[in-house]
Design a protein around this motif. Structure first.
Motif, mmCIF file in Angstrom:
data_model
loop_
_atom_site.group_PDB
_atom_site.id
_atom_site.type_symbol
_atom_site.label_atom_id
_atom_site.label_comp_id
_atom_site.label_asym_id
_atom_site.label_seq_id
_atom_site.Cartn_x
_atom_site.Cartn_y
_atom_site.Cartn_z
ATOM 1 N N VAL B 5 0.848 -1.216 0.000
ATOM 2 C CA VAL B 5 0.000 0.000 0.000
ATOM 3 C C VAL B 5 0.871 1.248 0.000
ATOM 4 O O VAL B 5 0.628 2.206 -0.728
ATOM 5 C CB VAL B 5 -0.950 -0.014 1.225
ATOM 6 N N SER B 6 1.925 1.198 0.815
ATOM 7 C CA SER B 6 2.789 2.383 0.901
ATOM 8 C C SER B 6 3.465 2.655 -0.437
ATOM 9 O O SER B 6 3.652 3.818 -0.828
ATOM 10 C CB SER B 6 3.835 2.189 1.994
ATOM 11 N N GLU B 7 3.789 1.538 -1.123
ATOM 12 C CA GLU B 7 4.403 1.695 -2.445
ATOM 13 C C GLU B 7 3.430 2.367 -3.412
ATOM 14 O O GLU B 7 3.792 3.252 -4.175
ATOM 15 C CB GLU B 7 4.801 0.304 -2.976
ATOM 16 N N ALA B 8 2.132 1.946 -3.307
ATOM 17 C CA ALA B 8 1.117 2.487 -4.209
ATOM 18 C C ALA B 8 0.860 3.967 -3.942
ATOM 19 O O ALA B 8 0.506 4.726 -4.849
ATOM 20 C CB ALA B 8 -0.189 1.707 -4.052
ATOM 21 N N LEU B 9 1.017 4.373 -2.668
ATOM 22 C CA LEU B 9 0.712 5.763 -2.315
ATOM 23 C C LEU B 9 1.906 6.699 -2.504
ATOM 24 O O LEU B 9 1.799 7.897 -2.255
ATOM 25 C CB LEU B 9 0.233 5.841 -0.859
#
Lengths: 257, 181
Positions: B5-9
């Motif tokens: 998720v952090s990568e996506a954000l």
């Protein structure tokens, strides 16, 4: 499955909410009577109103555009054909209707009925949709198309108890609410709760040379206005519209009838 | 293959950071403006201290503001009123602020006090009604007797007026035309 709607309750609510101002009884019920038999059409009331309520002089051009502002005006009605004509005057001002059409129209509740039976207008709240003026059958609401100014030193004669209205605001007769407030203030100073009859005199009533107008509380049966309004000559303008006006006119009596 | 998720954000991080800084900045800016640049504590022509007069010397408010109980306006005392005491007080012509007062008196000029508590022109307000109803001066003006330079405590806004009228159940206190004109 939804239960049946109780219609009586809905109708009660409707009746409650459709009543302007939500007052069933008024504390005072300020009423004006105008004896047309005494009115000479001198327009002293118009001038007095102009001075008392900071009404602008709009000028010739604006007047021609029908944008004059006169909280009280003298309407002329001609009767008969020349040379046998009669002229009748009717001073026309805000009727302070108890079932005022204008109050139902305002989207921002700038006009409402207060506890004294007055149809009031809050200038700050008004956004100038002019709907109320359309709804008014008496055509007594006036719109400020421009911000009018007073040349020096005329601004010194402005009444400090009445705000100077700006462009985009609807205004109308207030029954000289600043004088009503002053009378209530004085009554409180004297330790009285009620204002005595004759203590509140609007500018137009005060200036009338023939004393055609009287003003007072019609909730008080002993007041002058209560006695005058029960005259058999009394009528209300456009009564058939059920606006229940607070201004009662006394019919003119012609000697040839 | 999975993505966290952090990568996506990650692309949204920078704008979000800027946004947070902007919001914090707005709050800090409003606070600084309100504290240091507001008109609530204007500098007066004379450093008149209400603390000295009303607290230390226990002069009642209405000794100087004489119209409070009988007029819409409370009244700013005249220079003559000030001098009435200050000619008699022992150190009258020694302190610099009193000397300023004496200067106005000698020149026969009114003191150009800066108004702190003001309501707009469309508001009808009378001190008389409020004082006679038993409202203490401090309820609206704050602890004036502890102030050296007058600060406006009350917001002087319509909800502030209406709240008090509602609380005290003022007769017709919520009718618009009680205060508007």
């Amino acid at each position: 499955m939804r239960s049946e709607v109780d219609m009586s309750n809905v109708l009660d609510k409707l009746r409650e909410y459709s009543k302007p101002g939500y007052y069933d009884e008024f504390d005072y019920h300020w009423t004006m009577t105008i004896d047309l038999d005494r009115c000479t059409g001198c327009e002293a009331c118009v001038v007095a109103c102009q001075a008392e309520n900071n009404l602008p002089i709009v000028g010739e051009e604006r007047y021609a555009e029908a944008r004059e502002i006169k909280w009280i005006r003298i309407e002329r009605y001609w009767e008969g054909e020349f040379p046998d004509v009669k002229l009748n005057f009717i001073p026309m001002l805000c009727q302070h209707c108890d079932e005022a059409p204008c109050e139902t129209a305002c989207p921002v509740f700038a006009t409402y009925h207060n506890q004294d039976g007055l149809n009031t207008q809050i200038y700050n709240r008004c956004i100038g949709t002019r709907t109320c003026a359309v709804y008014c059958p008496y055509e007594v609401r006036y719109f400020n198309w421009f911000t009018y100014t007073w040349d020096e030193p005329l601004e010194q004669q402005l009444n400090p108890d009445v705000s100077v209205r700006e462009k985009g605001v609807m205004e109308k007769c207030t029954f000289c609410i600043q004088r009503i407030r002053m009378a209530k203030d004085n009554a409180k100073d004297d330790g009285r709760r009620r204002v005595r009859d004759g203590e509140v005199v609007p500018a137009c009533v005060q200036s009338c040379p023939t004393e055609a107008m009287s003003f007072g509380d019609s909730n008080d049966p002993d007041s002058k206005v209560s006695q005058v309004m029960n005259s058999p000559r009394g009528y209300k303008v456009l009564e058939e519209l059920n606006t229940v006006p607070s201004v009662i006119y006394l019919k003119k009596v012609h000697d040839d009838v | 293959m999975s993505i966290s998720v952090s990568e996506a954000l990650r692309p949204a991080r920078k704008p979000a950071l800027i946004g947070v800084v902007a919001v914090v900045g707005i709050f800090v800016g409003v606070w600084i403006n309100d504290t240091y640049f507001s008109d609530r504590t204007p500098v007066q022509p004379i450093e008149f201290s209400h603390r000295v007069h009303a607290s230390d010397n226990e002069i009642p408010c209405q000794y100087c503001h004489i119209y409070a109980s009988r007029s819409p306006s409370a009244g700013v005392p005249s220079v003559a009123k000030c001098m009435g005491c200050h000619t008699a007080v022992a150190d009258a012509r020694e302190r610099p602020e009193v000397l300023k007062l004496a200067g106005y008196w000698d020149r026969q000029e009114p003191i150009p006090w800066v108004k702190v508590h003001d309501v707009p022109d469309f508001v009808h307000f009378t001190h008389k009604r409020h004082v006679l109803a038993g409202v203490q001066c401090q309820e609206c003006h704050g602890p004036v007797q502890d102030m050296d330079r007058i600060t406006r405590i009350a917001p002087m806004t319509m909800p502030w007026c209406v709240d008090c009228h509602t609380e005290r159940e003022v007769e017709n206190g919520r009718d618009c035309w009680t205060c508007h004109k």
